[in-house]
Enzyme design. Structure first.
Site, PDB file in Angstrom:
ATOM      1  N   SER A   1      -9.758   1.907   2.888  1.00  0.00           N
ATOM      2  CA  SER A   1      -8.881   2.634   1.995  1.00  0.00           C
ATOM      3  C   SER A   1      -7.874   1.768   1.245  1.00  0.00           C
ATOM      4  O   SER A   1      -7.324   2.208   0.242  1.00  0.00           O
ATOM      5  CB  SER A   1      -8.126   3.699   2.783  1.00  0.00           C
ATOM      6  OG  SER A   1      -7.289   3.097   3.754  1.00  0.00           O
TER       7      SER A   1
ATOM      8  N   SER B   1      -9.837  -0.409   7.150  1.00  0.00           N
ATOM      9  CA  SER B   1      -9.304  -0.309   5.791  1.00  0.00           C
ATOM     10  C   SER B   1      -8.603  -1.536   5.242  1.00  0.00           C
ATOM     11  O   SER B   1      -8.258  -1.563   4.063  1.00  0.00           O
ATOM     12  CB  SER B   1      -8.370   0.884   5.683  1.00  0.00           C
ATOM     13  OG  SER B   1      -9.136   2.050   5.566  1.00  0.00           O
TER      14      SER B   1
ATOM     15  N   LYS C   1       0.846  -1.199   0.000  1.00  0.00           N
ATOM     16  CA  LYS C   1       0.000   0.000   0.000  1.00  0.00           C
ATOM     17  C   LYS C   1       0.878   1.244   0.000  1.00  0.00           C
ATOM     18  O   LYS C   1       1.940   1.268   0.642  1.00  0.00           O
ATOM     19  CB  LYS C   1      -0.895  -0.015   1.240  1.00  0.00           C
ATOM     20  CG  LYS C   1      -1.927   1.109   1.271  1.00  0.00           C
ATOM     21  CD  LYS C   1      -2.816   1.007   2.506  1.00  0.00           C
ATOM     22  CE  LYS C   1      -3.919   2.045   2.525  1.00  0.00           C
ATOM     23  NZ  LYS C   1      -4.750   1.968   3.727  1.00  0.00           N
TER      24      LYS C   1
HETATM   25  N1  GLN Z   1     -13.270   4.021   6.341  1.00  0.00           N
HETATM   26  C1  GLN Z   1     -12.570   4.524   7.479  1.00  0.00           C
HETATM   27  C2  GLN Z   1     -12.235   5.978   7.258  1.00  0.00           C
HETATM   28  O1  GLN Z   1     -12.694   6.495   6.311  1.00  0.00           O
HETATM   29  C3  GLN Z   1     -11.384   3.682   7.769  1.00  0.00           C
HETATM   30  C4  GLN Z   1     -10.128   4.144   7.157  1.00  0.00           C
HETATM   31  C5  GLN Z   1      -8.951   3.314   7.520  1.00  0.00           C
HETATM   32  O2  GLN Z   1      -9.056   2.287   8.185  1.00  0.00           O
HETATM   33  N2  GLN Z   1      -7.791   3.805   7.125  1.00  0.00           N
HETATM   34  O3  GLN Z   1     -11.536   6.593   7.988  1.00  0.00           O
END
Ligand code: GLN
Length: 490
Positions: A153, A177, A78
């Site tokens: 994400s 994410s 990532k």
């Molecule tokens: N969907 C969550 C957010 O928008 C989780 C993001 C993450 O785990 N980096 O923050």
């Protein structure tokens, strides 16, 4: 084609036995990337040195030199993780040209284990999002349906594995994410216990919640990758001094004596019937494997999302203050119109460099931390976070594993929710608790919707009890492990 869908363990063993060279395997994945990345947009940057890395492994194998446990395995990272001499953007314009002078501990450990870095995967900007749509580099697509999001994400990391563009990948999980995109793309994703994996060299979003973890085709592969990256790191003082077990060798599918908790708050009417049925099927499977299921209660579930969005944005507003255009990252062009003062220098640089979701969160977090509001928002959120933790610890005195959905529904369409941030945030109802409490969580493929979209099942366990997740995950995947590439890609 077979190589692209092979488990990491098989691929590694074949390379180790020299039935297949690391260079050959890497070439196959690079070819798939060339063919499909223009559509999937799973990678932001492909590593031009991947093949050289593979050839170096092959040379070592030829001379009988010691190669690591992941020798020759082509992986995707990532874009939140720093990679020495390889561009690392965090999905943001503000870091679009940033080439780190060092690698994250996770990357270093993978490479020391012999893994090949294929490239850097697409993601929501600074990991803020659930759909990969906030990336400066354009949305990534779900290999099971190209009109749908891969989740986020870590959407690119999930899409890469599902599409055969990597054998395994690394994602980060601050509020879901890793687990949510794993669920949307039909791969296994694990967020380890907070402190299991070093955060050194990972772009900081919300430091008390961030954790990196593997995204793989199988549960055993997930254990193998976690074994390689976990453990104490002197460069991250929040890493735990706990020994790293060899989870992969201890996977036990006999669940006799295990209690699996089903939180009643996780079985909402909101769940799509197909999600519900995937979870029900998993419940039947763990029972058949000998586990006993018990109903438990986590009454704070419905406010976990609110706590998360206060804590995460507060930490983000502080962490992202470092992007000021002075030492590195994007700087606005001041050649024709110089900044009048430092404030304007910052404003123009940050105004251009950050996307709207990131700005929204910096503003929210700054507000929650500002004097007069701190007690009412940030401090209150921290207090309720403690209560949530207590609630989970209490539940773990009654069961070893919690089982439930990852999301309310399978992958949604690109564009469907991006203009409604609150609807997007509500996606995170089942995933944010694990980060707030620090416990490990896994998404394991549990079924398909009628439209052919994967549906993940979530497993949670107490701190440092990842073995339970691997055991139960292995039982659930038995019926479900996805062995093929999605139809569209065949
Ligand atoms: N969907 C969550 C957010 O928008 C989780 C993001 C993450 O785990 N980096 O923050």
């Amino acid at each position: 084609m077979e190589i692209l869908t092979m488990s990491l363990k098989n691929l590694r063993d074949r390379i180790h036995r020299r039935e297949l060279s690391a260079a050959e395997a890497t070439t196959q994945f690079l070819t798939q990337i060339e063919k499909w990345n223009p559509r999937l947009n799973a990678y932001i940057t492909v590593n031009e040195r991947a093949l050289d890395q593979a050839r170096a492994i092959d040379r070592k194998l030829a001379t009988g030199e010691d190669v690591g446990p992941l020798a020759g395995v082509p992986m995707a990272i990532k874009d939140m993780l720093c990679t020495k001499d390889l561009r690392t953007t965090a999905g943001s314009k503000i870091l679009a040209d940033f080439v780190p002078p060092y690698s994250a501990t996770v990357v270093e450990r993978l490479e020391n284990s012999g893994a090949i870095t294929l490239g850097k995967t697409n993601q929501d900007e600074f990991a803020m999002g659930s759909s990969s749509e906030t990336s400066y580099f354009g949305v990534s697509r779900n290999p099971w349906d190209l009109d749908r999001v891969p989740g986020g994400s870590s959407g690119g990391s999930a899409a890469a594995v599902a599409g055969g563009l990597a054998c395994a990948s690394i994602g980060t999980d601050t509020g879901g994410s890793i687990r949510q995109p794993a669920s949307f793309c039909g791969v296994v994703g694990i967020k380890p216990t907070y402190g299991r994996v070093s955060r050194y060299g990972i772009v900081a979003y919300a430091s008390s919640l961030d954790q990196a973890g593997p995204m793989t085709r199988t549960v055993e592969d997930s254990a193998l990758v976690l074994e390689a990256i976990a453990g104490r790191d002197p460069r991250d003082s929040t890493t735990a001094a706990q020994p790293v077990p060899t989870w992969s060798q201890n996977i036990n599918k006999d669940l006799k004596g295990l209690k699996v908790g089903l939180p009643k708050e996780y079985f909402l009417d909101l769940l799509t019937p197909e999600t519900r049925s995937a979870v029900d099927k998993a419940i039947a499977q763990v029972r058949a494997a000998g586990a006993e299921t018990v109903e438990v209660s986590l009454p704070l579930t419905d406010i976990a999302v609110s706590i998360y969005y206060l804590v995460a944005t507060s930490e983000a507003s502080s962490n992202l203050a470092r992007y000021d255009g002075v030492r590195y990252g994007h700087r606005a062009d001041f050649s024709t119109e110089p900044a009048r003062d430092l404030a304007e220098f910052y404003c123009r640089t940050r105004g251009e460099g950050f996307g709207s979701e990131v700005k929204r969160r910096i503003i929210l977090g700054t507000y929650a931390l500002s004097s007069g509001y701190y007690d009412a928002y940030y401090k209150k959120a921290c207090q309720v976070r403690r209560l949530l933790r207590a609630q989970f610890l209490e539940v773990f005195s009654k069961c070893q594993v919690i089982l439930g959905p990852v999301c309310i529904a399978p992958a949604f369409k690109i564009g469907e929710r991006i203009s409604d941030p609150l609807a997007m945030y509500l996606n995170d109802i089942f995933t944010t608790s694990a980060n707030l409490v620090g416990i490990p969580g896994m998404s394991v493929p549990g079924g398909f919707s009628a439209q052919g979209l994967p549906i993940g099942v979530q497993l949670l366990s107490a701190h440092f009890q990842e073995q339970h997740l691997f055991n139960v995950g292995a039982v659930i995947e038995e019926a479900m492990a996805i062995k093929e590439l999605p139809n569209v890609l065949q």
